[in-house]
Design a protein around this motif. Structure first.
Motif, mmCIF file in Angstrom:
data_model
loop_
_atom_site.group_PDB
_atom_site.id
_atom_site.type_symbol
_atom_site.label_atom_id
_atom_site.label_comp_id
_atom_site.label_asym_id
_atom_site.label_seq_id
_atom_site.Cartn_x
_atom_site.Cartn_y
_atom_site.Cartn_z
ATOM 1 N N ARG A 279 0.819 -1.218 0.000
ATOM 2 C CA ARG A 279 0.000 0.000 0.000
ATOM 3 C C ARG A 279 0.849 1.262 0.000
ATOM 4 N NH1 ARG A 279 -5.042 -1.904 3.875
ATOM 5 N NH2 ARG A 279 -4.846 -4.039 3.126
ATOM 6 N N LYS A 280 2.084 1.150 0.528
ATOM 7 C CA LYS A 280 2.957 2.320 0.519
ATOM 8 C C LYS A 280 3.811 2.348 -0.741
ATOM 9 C CE LYS A 280 3.401 2.947 5.474
ATOM 10 N NZ LYS A 280 4.148 2.404 6.604
ATOM 11 N N HIS A 283 2.100 2.902 -6.333
ATOM 12 C CA HIS A 283 1.520 4.240 -6.483
ATOM 13 C C HIS A 283 0.349 4.281 -7.452
ATOM 14 C CE1 HIS A 283 5.952 5.236 -5.581
ATOM 15 N NE2 HIS A 283 5.288 5.073 -4.455
ATOM 16 N N ILE A 284 0.186 3.227 -8.206
ATOM 17 C CA ILE A 284 -0.854 3.229 -9.227
ATOM 18 C C ILE A 284 -1.228 1.771 -9.521
ATOM 19 C CG2 ILE A 284 0.973 3.399 -10.968
ATOM 20 C CD1 ILE A 284 -0.937 4.745 -12.813
ATOM 21 N N LEU A 304 -4.174 -4.322 -1.618
ATOM 22 C CA LEU A 304 -4.148 -2.860 -1.659
ATOM 23 C C LEU A 304 -5.327 -2.254 -0.900
ATOM 24 C CD1 LEU A 304 -3.003 -2.437 -5.375
ATOM 25 C CD2 LEU A 304 -1.614 -2.246 -3.302
ATOM 26 N N ARG A 318 -10.220 7.438 -2.497
ATOM 27 C CA ARG A 318 -8.836 6.940 -2.463
ATOM 28 C C ARG A 318 -8.368 6.458 -3.836
ATOM 29 N NH1 ARG A 318 -6.771 1.442 -0.142
ATOM 30 N NH2 ARG A 318 -4.541 1.752 -0.404
ATOM 31 N N PHE A 319 -9.319 5.954 -4.663
ATOM 32 C CA PHE A 319 -8.933 5.370 -5.949
ATOM 33 C C PHE A 319 -9.119 6.318 -7.135
ATOM 34 C CE2 PHE A 319 -10.456 1.357 -3.639
ATOM 35 C CZ PHE A 319 -9.190 1.103 -3.118
ATOM 36 N N GLU A 324 -5.163 8.815 -3.273
ATOM 37 C CA GLU A 324 -3.950 8.242 -2.674
ATOM 38 C C GLU A 324 -3.414 7.082 -3.534
ATOM 39 O OE1 GLU A 324 -4.973 6.891 1.305
ATOM 40 O OE2 GLU A 324 -3.522 5.257 1.037
ATOM 41 N N LEU A 325 -4.303 6.259 -4.075
ATOM 42 C CA LEU A 325 -3.890 5.152 -4.940
ATOM 43 C C LEU A 325 -4.809 5.125 -6.165
ATOM 44 C CD1 LEU A 325 -2.219 2.495 -5.392
ATOM 45 C CD2 LEU A 325 -4.160 1.301 -4.370
ATOM 46 N N THR A 327 -6.676 4.021 -9.230
ATOM 47 C CA THR A 327 -6.883 2.709 -9.840
ATOM 48 C C THR A 327 -7.615 2.879 -11.165
ATOM 49 O OG1 THR A 327 -9.005 2.307 -8.749
ATOM 50 C CG2 THR A 327 -7.031 1.602 -7.569
ATOM 51 N N PRO A 368 4.572 9.023 -10.094
ATOM 52 C CA PRO A 368 4.497 7.637 -9.618
ATOM 53 C C PRO A 368 5.737 6.845 -10.037
ATOM 54 C CG PRO A 368 3.110 7.948 -11.553
ATOM 55 C CD PRO A 368 3.570 9.312 -11.132
ATOM 56 N N GLY A 371 3.919 0.666 -10.293
ATOM 57 C CA GLY A 371 2.505 0.340 -10.494
ATOM 58 C C GLY A 371 2.312 -1.158 -10.641
#
Lengths: 391, 191
Positions: A279-280, A283-284, A304, A318-319, A324-325, A327, A368, A371
């Motif tokens: 999760r850290k 980045h993608i 994730l 978040r996505f 943050e990530l 998707t 990023p 990924g």
């Protein structure tokens, strides 16, 4: 995984055709469009390519038996070591894994990977091609169709964690909106959750706008060994890890709420990439989204998101592309389209552009560096995972 | 539906090279694309196999059979000749109940070629009582009224007990369809 491979492999070029409901072009022509574009962007000629991997899903779509061999010419495979990679919907990402093994093993330095699908030929509906994936003695007499297994799995996922259909419809909204910026997109749209839930119920809980479309299209990438990649490319994107895993075909004996096989594949790929905190460190993500719920299901399998919590993460942004990530910043299968094997390769193309900072209107912020792309298929039983990064 | 155009699309996004493709409209597809319709005459005589043959014989006798693995201890159905995890013969046969629990279900309103169904099909994964948890198979749910999502959902839920409704013994053919469907077990049976 016994031992980490020593040879590094990079993606140095990517190409696509348009994704369309029905293309005038044949599968060979679509493959040629994508493959020639990938070669051009990589700055190599076909004669430099030492081996070709072709991904294309059921022969029944095109109505050509052993269509991998038939498509050879369009994929640039003539007079070369040529392989068809075929694990149903997982084929797209599996083709990159196959290409990677050819380069990482030291066998070849430059490999072309092509994904193609022409689903429109199959009449009256390509779903017919899937009727024979069910067991001939104990399932087919019940009259199953492909929608059943998705709707059964989605309902199991929802009932296990108390997820509402509104939460899942949001995937369609996000991905179709992201696809507005994708030049190949077939079903990009600006919709609301209400619009998605107002579309017909095909197999409750699945509504029509939660299903990816029937598509024709192709996608391709060029893989290179490190010494070649550094010479040919200013910004090679490295394949840092790959993984794949299949679960039992007795699919009624599995926990449909959680794709354990995706987790296994992800752990293999993360291990190879040296990722301990996905999760850290990721980045993608481009998880496989042929149905809206699958993106959430797969994000959990990819570790994730917490189990059953991906819908909450989605709802709080978040996505999103600026979240943050991010998707499916491409727009995914729900937005760009789902020419099966080509769609998986398209996801890797997207990571390639995003990680090079070249994704234009689709570019996610924050430079990023790593990924993950994932595909899924067969009888809901395979996870194929590739981790790409700039180092 | 994309416009029928030979146009190449170029946007502020990669790949910077224009994308190629010629989308066809419905009219073009049905009118101008050459079509050959071919109904393949492919007939298959499938063998049911060692384990499923016995399972089918059980169905004919009104019984749901399972097998137990002597290594991992799992009891599964549909039966199989070998444990796919331990790779040992799975030959400890057990007769299971004909009751089950709904693991998941769906309400399907279309055929495979997307033709509407007035009366929906209700496929389900049912966990047969007496198996290791979460071991079930695909079958159908019946004995529910109405055809709307709301009406059907009022009568069914995941985790609900169901019971096999069998064909009459003389109508059974040794097939999965010897069980017509599974219906919810009523708390206060009328009969």
């Amino acid at each position: 995984m016994k031992r980490k491979p020593r040879r590094k492999v990079a993606v140095i070029g990517a190409g696509l055709s348009l994704f369309m409901r029905r293309a005038l072009e044949t599968g060979k022509e679509l493959s040629y469009y994508a493959a020639s574009q990938a070669l051009e962007t990589a700055g190599v000629r076909l004669k430099d390519i030492q081996a070709v991997v072709m991904a294309t899903a059921p022969d029944a779509f095109d109505g050509v038996h052993m269509k991998g061999d038939w498509l050879l010419d369009g994929a640039g495979g003539v007079r070369k070591p040529y392989t068809r990679a075929y694990v149903g919907g997982g084929s797209g990402v599996f083709s990159i894994i196959s290409g990677w093994t050819l380069v990482a093993s030291g066998l070849f330095d430059l490999v072309l990977v092509v994904g193609e699908e022409k689903m429109s030929s199959c009449q009256p509906h390509p779903q017919g091609a899937f009727l024979t994936i069910f067991d001939h003695t104990i399932e087919r007499p019940l009259g199953p169709n492909l929608l059943w297994i998705f709707s059964l799995e989605q309902h199991r996922y929802m009932s296990s964690y108390g997820i509402r259909n509104e939460d899942i419809a949001l995937v369609s909204v996000k991905n179709k909106r992201n696809a507005l910026n994708h030049p190949a997109a077939q079903v990009a749209a600006n919709l609301s959750v209400k619009d998605v839930l107002a579309s017909d119920v095909v197999a409750w809980p699945v509504h029509r706008l939660m299903v990816s479309p029937v598509s024709d299209g192709a996608a391709a990438i060029v893989l290179a060994a490190e010494h070649v990649a550094r010479r040919l490319s200013e910004k090679p994107v490295w394949v840092q890890g790959v993984g794949w895993s299949l679960d039992t075909s007795y699919w009624g004996n599995r926990d449909l709420a959680y794709p354990r096989y995706v987790e296994r594949a992800a752990r293999m790929a993360y291990g190879m990439a040296g990722i301990s905190e996905p999760r850290k460190e990721i980045h993608i993500a481009e998880p496989y989204d042929p149905f809206a719920y699958k993106e959430l299901h797969h994000l959990e399998g990819l570790l994730l998101a917490d189990r059953g919590k991906a819908p909450d993460d989605l709802a709080r942004g978040r996505f999103d592309r600026t979240g943050e990530l991010p998707t499916c910043p491409s727009g995914g299968l729900m937005g760009v389209g789902n020419p099966i094997a080509a769609a998986g390769v398209m996801k890797v193309c997207e990571l390639f552009w995003q990680l090079r900072g070249e994704a234009g209107a689709r570019q996610i912020p924050g430079n990023p560096e790593r990924g993950v792309a994932q595909a899924w298929g067969d009888l809901m039983q395979i996870g194929t995972v590739a981790v790409l990064g700039v180092h | 539906m994309a416009k029928p155009a030979r146009a190449v699309r170029k946007m502020d996004a990669p790949p910077w090279l224009a994308l190629r493709g010629s989308p066809l409209s419905d009219d073009e597809f049905h009118g101008k694309v050459s079509t050959t319709s071919w109904i393949p005459r492919l007939e298959y005589g499938w063998d049911a196999g060692i384990a499923i043959s016995r399972f089918l014989e059980g169905l004919k006798a009104g019984k749901i059979l399972g097998v137990r693995c002597r290594v991992c201890g799992r009891t599964v159905t549909p039966p199989r000749a070998f444990c796919e995890l331990d790779f040992r013969p799975m030959d400890d046969w057990v007769e299971l109940a004909d009751t089950a629990t709904i693991n998941t279900y769906s309400i399907c309103y279309v055929t495979w070629d997307l033709k509407p169904l007035r009366k929906p099909q209700i496929p389900a994964v049912v966990e047969i009582d007496g198996t290791t948890p979460r071991v079930g198979f695909l079958h159908l749910i019946g004995g529910v009224n109405g055809s709307s999502v709301e009406a059907i959902r009022k009568q069914l839920r995941v985790g609900m007990p169901v019971r096999a409704v069998w064909k009459k013994p003389h109508q059974r053919a040794g097939a999965i369809t010897d069980i017509l469907y599974f219906e919810p077990v009523k708390r206060h049976p009328e009969r």
